[in-house]
Write a protein that holds these residues in place. Sequence first.
Motif, PDB file in Angstrom:
ATOM      1  N   ILE A 101       6.380  11.474   0.921  1.00  0.00           N
ATOM      2  CA  ILE A 101       7.032  11.250  -0.373  1.00  0.00           C
ATOM      3  C   ILE A 101       7.317  12.587  -1.059  1.00  0.00           C
ATOM      4  N   LEU A 102       6.373  13.518  -0.959  1.00  0.00           N
ATOM      5  CA  LEU A 102       6.567  14.852  -1.532  1.00  0.00           C
ATOM      6  C   LEU A 102       7.771  15.554  -0.897  1.00  0.00           C
ATOM      7  N   LEU A 103       7.926  15.425   0.415  1.00  0.00           N
ATOM      8  CA  LEU A 103       9.087  16.025   1.087  1.00  0.00           C
ATOM      9  C   LEU A 103      10.396  15.386   0.628  1.00  0.00           C
ATOM     10  N   VAL A 104      10.388  14.080   0.419  1.00  0.00           N
ATOM     11  CA  VAL A 104      11.594  13.400  -0.059  1.00  0.00           C
ATOM     12  C   VAL A 104      11.926  13.875  -1.481  1.00  0.00           C
ATOM     13  N   ILE A 105      10.907  14.070  -2.316  1.00  0.00           N
ATOM     14  CA  ILE A 105      11.137  14.604  -3.668  1.00  0.00           C
ATOM     15  C   ILE A 105      11.737  16.004  -3.583  1.00  0.00           C
ATOM     16  N   ILE A 106      11.224  16.815  -2.666  1.00  0.00           N
ATOM     17  CA  ILE A 106      11.775  18.161  -2.474  1.00  0.00           C
ATOM     18  C   ILE A 106      13.223  18.069  -1.999  1.00  0.00           C
ATOM     19  N   LEU A 107      13.496  17.143  -1.079  1.00  0.00           N
ATOM     20  CA  LEU A 107      14.848  16.982  -0.542  1.00  0.00           C
ATOM     21  C   LEU A 107      15.857  16.687  -1.649  1.00  0.00           C
ATOM     22  N   TYR A 110      15.440  19.886  -4.864  1.00  0.00           N
ATOM     23  CA  TYR A 110      15.467  21.344  -4.738  1.00  0.00           C
ATOM     24  C   TYR A 110      16.761  21.969  -5.272  1.00  0.00           C
ATOM     25  N   ASN A 111      17.867  21.211  -5.310  1.00  0.00           N
ATOM     26  CA  ASN A 111      19.106  21.775  -5.878  1.00  0.00           C
ATOM     27  C   ASN A 111      18.955  22.053  -7.364  1.00  0.00           C
ATOM     28  N   LYS A 112      18.254  21.172  -8.060  1.00  0.00           N
ATOM     29  CA  LYS A 112      18.070  21.341  -9.493  1.00  0.00           C
ATOM     30  C   LYS A 112      16.907  22.286  -9.797  1.00  0.00           C
ATOM     31  N   PHE A 113      15.846  22.183  -9.013  1.00  0.00           N
ATOM     32  CA  PHE A 113      14.652  23.008  -9.198  1.00  0.00           C
ATOM     33  C   PHE A 113      14.451  23.851  -7.942  1.00  0.00           C
ATOM     34  N   LYS A 114      15.004  25.056  -7.943  1.00  0.00           N
ATOM     35  CA  LYS A 114      15.015  25.913  -6.749  1.00  0.00           C
ATOM     36  C   LYS A 114      13.620  26.253  -6.230  1.00  0.00           C
ATOM     37  N   PHE A 115      12.627  26.307  -7.128  1.00  0.00           N
ATOM     38  CA  PHE A 115      11.277  26.683  -6.715  1.00  0.00           C
ATOM     39  C   PHE A 115      10.646  25.636  -5.789  1.00  0.00           C
ATOM     40  N   LEU A 116      11.152  24.396  -5.789  1.00  0.00           N
ATOM     41  CA  LEU A 116      10.575  23.341  -4.954  1.00  0.00           C
ATOM     42  C   LEU A 116      10.640  23.679  -3.467  1.00  0.00           C
ATOM     43  N   LYS A 117      11.641  24.461  -3.073  1.00  0.00           N
ATOM     44  CA  LYS A 117      11.783  24.745  -1.646  1.00  0.00           C
ATOM     45  C   LYS A 117      10.611  25.552  -1.096  1.00  0.00           C
ATOM     46  N   THR A 162       7.424  13.652   9.245  1.00  0.00           N
ATOM     47  CA  THR A 162       7.091  14.746   8.330  1.00  0.00           C
ATOM     48  C   THR A 162       7.516  16.088   8.917  1.00  0.00           C
ATOM     49  N   ILE A 163       7.220  16.297  10.180  1.00  0.00           N
ATOM     50  CA  ILE A 163       7.579  17.557  10.838  1.00  0.00           C
ATOM     51  C   ILE A 163       9.100  17.707  10.927  1.00  0.00           C
ATOM     52  N   LEU A 164       9.793  16.642  11.343  1.00  0.00           N
ATOM     53  CA  LEU A 164      11.255  16.709  11.461  1.00  0.00           C
ATOM     54  C   LEU A 164      11.928  16.902  10.102  1.00  0.00           C
ATOM     55  N   LEU A 165      11.431  16.226   9.081  1.00  0.00           N
ATOM     56  CA  LEU A 165      11.990  16.396   7.739  1.00  0.00           C
ATOM     57  C   LEU A 165      11.744  17.813   7.230  1.00  0.00           C
ATOM     58  N   THR A 166      10.604  18.383   7.597  1.00  0.00           N
ATOM     59  CA  THR A 166      10.326  19.775   7.223  1.00  0.00           C
ATOM     60  C   THR A 166      11.337  20.714   7.863  1.00  0.00           C
ATOM     61  N   PHE A 167      11.596  20.535   9.166  1.00  0.00           N
ATOM     62  CA  PHE A 167      12.588  21.374   9.837  1.00  0.00           C
ATOM     63  C   PHE A 167      13.980  21.187   9.215  1.00  0.00           C
ATOM     64  N   TYR A 168      14.335  19.954   8.894  1.00  0.00           N
ATOM     65  CA  TYR A 168      15.621  19.691   8.259  1.00  0.00           C
ATOM     66  C   TYR A 168      15.715  20.412   6.912  1.00  0.00           C
ATOM     67  N   LEU A 169      14.651  20.339   6.122  1.00  0.00           N
ATOM     68  CA  LEU A 169      14.654  20.997   4.818  1.00  0.00           C
ATOM     69  C   LEU A 169      14.697  22.517   4.944  1.00  0.00           C
ATOM     70  N   ILE A 170      14.010  23.051   5.942  1.00  0.00           N
ATOM     71  CA  ILE A 170      14.045  24.501   6.155  1.00  0.00           C
ATOM     72  C   ILE A 170      15.484  24.935   6.435  1.00  0.00           C
ATOM     73  N   LYS A 171      16.167  24.172   7.287  1.00  0.00           N
ATOM     74  CA  LYS A 171      17.555  24.513   7.603  1.00  0.00           C
ATOM     75  C   LYS A 171      18.468  24.309   6.397  1.00  0.00           C
ATOM     76  N   LYS A 172      18.301  23.190   5.699  1.00  0.00           N
ATOM     77  CA  LYS A 172      19.181  22.865   4.579  1.00  0.00           C
ATOM     78  C   LYS A 172      19.007  23.836   3.410  1.00  0.00           C
ATOM     79  N   THR A 173      17.781  24.224   3.122  1.00  0.00           N
ATOM     80  CA  THR A 173      17.521  25.114   1.982  1.00  0.00           C
ATOM     81  C   THR A 173      17.617  26.590   2.351  1.00  0.00           C
TER      82      THR A 173
END
Length: 186
Positions: A101-107, A110-117, A162-173
């Motif tokens: 859930i925390l990763l989904v909140i970051i997803l 993070y555009n509005k709150f840059k520090f979330l990344k 969780t791991i795949l979403l983390t990799f996706y977020l790393i690439k996206k952000t």
Amino acid sequence: NVQWWKIHYNFNSSHFNTFNMKKYLAISLNVCYIVALLGISFLITYYLYTFVHELNHSFICKIYGLNPVQERFQVYCEGIQSLSYTKQFFYFMMPYLFSLILLVIILFGYNKFKFLKFFIFIPVMDVLINYFPSVKESDFSNLLRNTNEFLFYFSIGIALVTILLTFYLIKKTKLYSSDFLIKNLG
């Protein structure tokens, strides 16, 4: 009679121009940035997020009307083995569902709150810290020991998502790049 180092390293060549030196500096800065980010994420996860992880176990234990017992960095729920498989699943997996859930909140935030990344690594570090250190005493091994195999495999699916979403977020952000450091420092 030419010396080998003059042939191999021609300091007047374009290999050592200013652009390439900036490129090497940027690569070095990225490596240092990633190592520091991973190290800080590990320390935050181990010393601060562990409390949140165990709080999730305590919360579910209290919801079931059982008594959570805090011992150092772990919470034990007396009587959890007598509950249904589904209830045990939620007791053991609630911290990882919370991490997801925390990763989904970051997803979505993070555009509005840059520090979330910068918190992207914490959920996956939680999975790694709690999955790999002990085959005998981890949430995953307790789930396998106390419930059925289907729920265990489902929990592995939660960890993989969780791991795949983390990799996706790393690439996206573009968290792997320290370009924002260069722009702000230079």
